[in-house]
Design a protein around this motif. Sequence first.
Motif, PDB file in Angstrom:
ATOM      1  N   LEU A   4      -5.833   0.761 -13.960  1.00 34.40           N
ATOM      2  CA  LEU A   4      -5.948   0.798 -12.507  1.00 34.40           C
ATOM      3  C   LEU A   4      -4.716   1.432 -11.866  1.00 34.40           C
ATOM      4  N   SER A   5      -4.986   2.294 -10.877  1.00 29.20           N
ATOM      5  CA  SER A   5      -3.882   2.969 -10.198  1.00 29.20           C
ATOM      6  C   SER A   5      -4.403   3.563  -8.901  1.00 29.20           C
ATOM      7  N   VAL A   6      -3.605   4.389  -8.272  1.00 28.25           N
ATOM      8  CA  VAL A   6      -3.942   4.974  -6.981  1.00 28.25           C
ATOM      9  C   VAL A   6      -5.270   5.726  -7.054  1.00 28.25           C
ATOM     10  N   GLY A   7      -6.148   5.466  -6.096  1.00 33.07           N
ATOM     11  CA  GLY A   7      -7.415   6.177  -6.023  1.00 33.07           C
ATOM     12  C   GLY A   7      -8.492   5.732  -6.995  1.00 33.07           C
ATOM     13  N   ASN A   8      -8.175   4.834  -7.926  1.00 31.68           N
ATOM     14  CA  ASN A   8      -9.156   4.317  -8.893  1.00 31.68           C
ATOM     15  C   ASN A   8      -9.849   5.427  -9.687  1.00 31.68           C
ATOM     16  N   LEU A  37      -1.969   9.127 -10.872  1.00 36.20           N
ATOM     17  CA  LEU A  37      -0.585   9.028 -10.435  1.00 36.20           C
ATOM     18  C   LEU A  37      -0.495   9.424  -8.965  1.00 36.20           C
ATOM     19  N   ASP A  38       0.492   8.872  -8.274  1.00 34.04           N
ATOM     20  CA  ASP A  38       0.679   9.130  -6.852  1.00 34.04           C
ATOM     21  C   ASP A  38       1.059  10.593  -6.618  1.00 34.04           C
ATOM     22  N   PHE A  71      -0.825   1.871 -16.881  1.00 31.97           N
ATOM     23  CA  PHE A  71      -1.105   2.671 -18.076  1.00 31.97           C
ATOM     24  C   PHE A  71       0.047   2.607 -19.074  1.00 31.97           C
ATOM     25  N   ALA A  72       1.282   2.468 -18.562  1.00 33.15           N
ATOM     26  CA  ALA A  72       2.449   2.453 -19.441  1.00 33.15           C
ATOM     27  C   ALA A  72       2.481   1.191 -20.292  1.00 33.15           C
ATOM     28  N   ALA A  73       2.132   0.052 -19.692  1.00 36.08           N
ATOM     29  CA  ALA A  73       2.082  -1.203 -20.459  1.00 36.08           C
ATOM     30  C   ALA A  73       1.017  -1.124 -21.546  1.00 36.08           C
ATOM     31  N   LEU A  74      -0.155  -0.585 -21.199  1.00 33.25           N
ATOM     32  CA  LEU A  74      -1.220  -0.433 -22.191  1.00 33.25           C
ATOM     33  C   LEU A  74      -0.784   0.524 -23.299  1.00 33.25           C
TER      34      LEU A  74
END
Length: 280
Positions: free
Chosen positions: A23-27, A123-124, A205-208
């Motif tokens: 999950l991140s900006v804009g899905n 990404l933003d 995403f970085a943790a995954l």
Amino acid sequence: MEFYLEEGRKLNPNSSTLILPALSVGNVGQLAVDLLISSLKADKIGCLDDPNVLPCVGNDAYSPAPAGKLALPLEAYESSSSALTLVQQRSPVIKGMMIEYAKNMANFAASNGKKHVIILSSLDFGRWKNIDMSSGMQMYYLSSSNLDGTDADCESLGWKTLQDYNPGQRMWKHLDELAEEGSMIDEDFLFEELEDEDYYPSLPFAALFSCFKAKGIKVTCLLCYCSEGDNIPEAFYMAEATSKFTGLNHKEFQGNGADKWIAPFSWQSVYGPPADMTLF
């Protein structure tokens, strides 16, 4: 994390590739996974229950028929034609629990024989350096194939490695430490002020990426820059990139158009009804 198979279903032992969003900006990652599931007519094989993911429930995202099916926070699908497993995430991870969620997902992948995990995320746009829109949208990637994050297959597709990725940077190193079994979160580190270079490793995403890598599973993150708003074009772009990367043939898609993509039924109301033009 518990995995509950649908009645009469079982995991395909030949499906060694797992695709999931972060999950991140804009899905964009979630929208791209929706598009892949819908176009491949992938079958729902079960759901995952993780205490670190917020509960939610909704209508079936892919069918207009009121068959009584519900959409849950974490669902697993398989495409028999392409031997792919796809996990869709519909609600966010509880604040501060991303590492635990990532570890649980990595354990799920390892215990079910996954050899390659593909993470789709965004990404933003405001963080994008060296912007070049001359060739339209651009795909970035991060791979565990090499220490510097590069991958020959991604490079052959013309994609660029994640900007400013440095495995020796403090946050990336911290993530690698946290990803190890039995690791403890450094409370003092949590309260340090994040710097600009900490932006990418602070994202889900970085943790995954770190947790799958710690399990010895090959992991590739496919990333694109976007802003909040209507990001359906980015979703098509990311789904197309995933299709090329995994070697999917459009003949495996079930759509009627030239490119065979099928927009999920739920997309009909994703941004609400169109504006009443009589107002203008």
